[in-house]
Structures are given as C-alpha cells and as structure tokens.
Write an enzyme that holds these catalytic residues in place. Structure first.
Site, PDB file in Angstrom:
ATOM      1  N   GLY A   1       0.875  -1.368   0.022  1.00 40.83           N
ATOM      2  CA  GLY A   1      -0.186  -0.121  -0.045  1.00 40.83           C
ATOM      3  C   GLY A   1       0.915   1.292  -0.027  1.00 40.83           C
TER       4      GLY A   1
ATOM      5  CB  ALA B   1      -3.407   0.091  -6.905  1.00 39.12           C
ATOM      6  N   GLY B   2      -2.288  -2.622  -7.659  1.00 42.62           N
ATOM      7  CA  GLY B   2      -1.482  -3.632  -8.013  1.00 42.62           C
ATOM      8  C   GLY B   2      -1.005  -4.296  -9.164  1.00 42.62           C
ATOM      9  CG  ASP B   3      -4.088  -5.807 -11.513  1.00 41.41           C
ATOM     10  OD1 ASP B   3      -3.578  -6.600 -10.866  1.00 41.41           O
ATOM     11  OD2 ASP B   3      -5.492  -5.602 -11.416  1.00 41.41           O
TER      12      ASP B   3
END
Length: 298
Positions: free
Chosen positions: A216, A245-247
């Site tokens: 995060g 966000a993570g992708d």
C-alpha cells in the site's frame, strides 16, 4: 471480464473490459510498446466476446491464442468504492476463462516462444484443481525452454472452495516461478505473516529468484538474487479508486526489471504508474510513463 464501475454518481455505471492479468498486460503495452504482449484465455462466440477481442486488439495486445467457445461467454464484475477502497461483486459461473487449461496441447502452443509468462492467483482459482495441474505442467515445459514465469498471488478467498486450498495452491505455484509479486495486506490476512519481511522470506523458495512485496502506501521491500532493500512508494495526494493499483504496479515493475534495470528502479516505475492509476476511477486509465532510464533493444 466486463467491468461495471461507478462514476461520480454511484448509480451512474460505466462499462469496460478489465481483469487482473489483463490489466497488467494493458499497462505493459503502454509502458513498453516495443514489446509483443500476448494474452492467453478463452472467450465465447457471442457479440460481447467479439467486442472484448476488438478492444484487446485496439490496445495492441496479441489475441491469436485466445480460444472462442460456443457455449460460454465472458464474466462480469461490479466495483463498489468507499473511501477510495474497492470491493467487487462477481458473475462468472459461465465465464469461458475457466476453460483456459482445458486443452493442454493448445495451452502449450500458446506459451511456445514466450520470453515471460505472467499469471495470478485468480488464474489458479477459476480453472479448478484439474486446470491447475495442466497449467503447472505447461509452465514447467515453458520454463525448461527458457521462459521466465512471474506470479502475483492475488489472494481472493471467495473464488476458492476454502482458504487452505487457496494457500496451498498459491504456495505450490510460487515455488515454480522466477518472480513473485505479493501484497502484504492479503498475505498477512491469509498466511498470518507478521510483517512484510515474513512474506518476503516465505516466498524465497523453489525456483524463485526475485520477490517484491507491495504494501500500500508503505515501503516496498524486495530480494532480487540476494540483493535486498526497500523503496518508499510515490506519495498520493488523494486516492480515488484502488482498482488495478497492484496490477499496474506489476506492469511497471516488470517492464523495468525484465529490461535489466535495478530492482529499485523497477519499484519506482511501478509505484509511479500505480500512483496515477489510483487517482482515477476504473481499472484502465490513461497514464504517462515517467522519464526513467530503461534499457532498450539495440
């Protein structure tokens, strides 16, 4: 999948096509347009599936190895956002993507010649135990031919029969992969990791040579071929929607790392791409690629 995402008015839904591995492929094409990005899945033969394929091709993604099945269609999910954090509702029982590993010969052909293969825990969840066995065998064949395998555990327990099955399958797959990109919050919840260092240590097994632990707004830590460190992510003034966000981080980090860049450069690029994404609504949004010195062919 079909994505339904809220606008400023939560009842004003916008439609598009997205999904964790597809999001990463889409952003990877934005960052490295000189690379061929192939997407491997199954879709239906209906109008919605044809529209999805058209959108993929328009994004510059190779769809030559996507199977079209007559009795299936594409899945659908709805995003709900509260205070910048998203939750999902899924309709995917008849999703053709569940048949990704139904034909091992076709899957082997699709992976032939790939330099890098990227997959996620959602991939494992939707194809079932038999599909996971086929996929593992195909990945071993591709790896023996020289392909690097990159894996985001992307823990989504609602897609699994139970948490233990999920954790066992994720652990088994990670051990077959060269690069693993977990998110600490999920890992702490389902594996009980006390801190990001515990997540990092747990994935350092099998073939894995690189682990990057996303966390995060907190520091990203990594171990890359024995080189360790941490990188503070790009500050974000206001988070609008954390979908993808993570992708998108994965796309940026992979683009740099697989180009031969230092892992800290890779993490900074991933962080800067993700910082742009979370300031907008939906999974796929326009981004500008930061001026980071990446090696280029020739």
């Amino acid at each position: 999948m079909v994505e339904l995402s809220p606008g400023v008015d939560p009842l004003d839904l916008r439609s598009g096509f997205a999904g964790d591995t597809y999001n990463t492929a889409w952003y990877l094409r934005r960052i490295r347009p000189d690379w061929t990005v192939r997407y491997v899945t199954s879709v239906g033969q209906d109008a919605l599936s044809e529209t999805m394929l058209g959108q993929m091709r328009a994004a510059g993604i190779d769809t030559d190895h996507i199977r079209q099945l007559p009795d299936r269609t594409v899945g659908l999910y709805l995003i709900t956002v509260r205070d910048g954090e998203r939750s999902f509702s899924y309709w995917r029982d008849q999703s053709a993507a569940r048949m990704l590993a139904a034909d091992q010969g076709q899957l082997d052909r699709a992976l032939t010649g790939a330099d890098v293969i990227y997959l996620s825990g959602i991939t494992l969840a939707i194809i079932g135990a038999a599909g996971r066995a086929v996929l593992q065998q195909s990945l071993k064949v591709a790896h023996d031919r020289g392909a690097l395998v990159v894996f985001d555990p992307n823990l989504r327990p609602r897609l699994w029969q139970d948490t233990r099955t999920m954790c066992d399958a994720i652990t088994d797959m990670a051990a077959l992969c060269d690069i693993v990109l977990p998110s600490f919050e999920d890992e702490a919840t389902f594996f009980g990791d006390a801190d990001p260092a515990a997540t990092l240590a747990r994935y350092q097994r099998g073939l894995t040579r690189t682990v990057i632990v996303k966390n995060g707004p907190d520091a990203v830590i990594y171990d890359h071929c024995g080189q360790t460190g941490s990188v503070a992510p790009t500050p974000i003034a206001e988070t609008v929607d954390t979908t993808s966000a993570g992708d998108s981080f994965n796309a940026g980090a992979m683009a740099a790392l697989l180009s031969g860049a230092d892992p800290e450069v890779a993490i900074r690029l991933g962080s800067e791409i993700a910082a742009q994404v979370v300031c907008n609504r939906g999974a796929l949004v326009p981004v500008s690629v930061p001026e980071i010195d990446l090696p280029r062919p020739g």
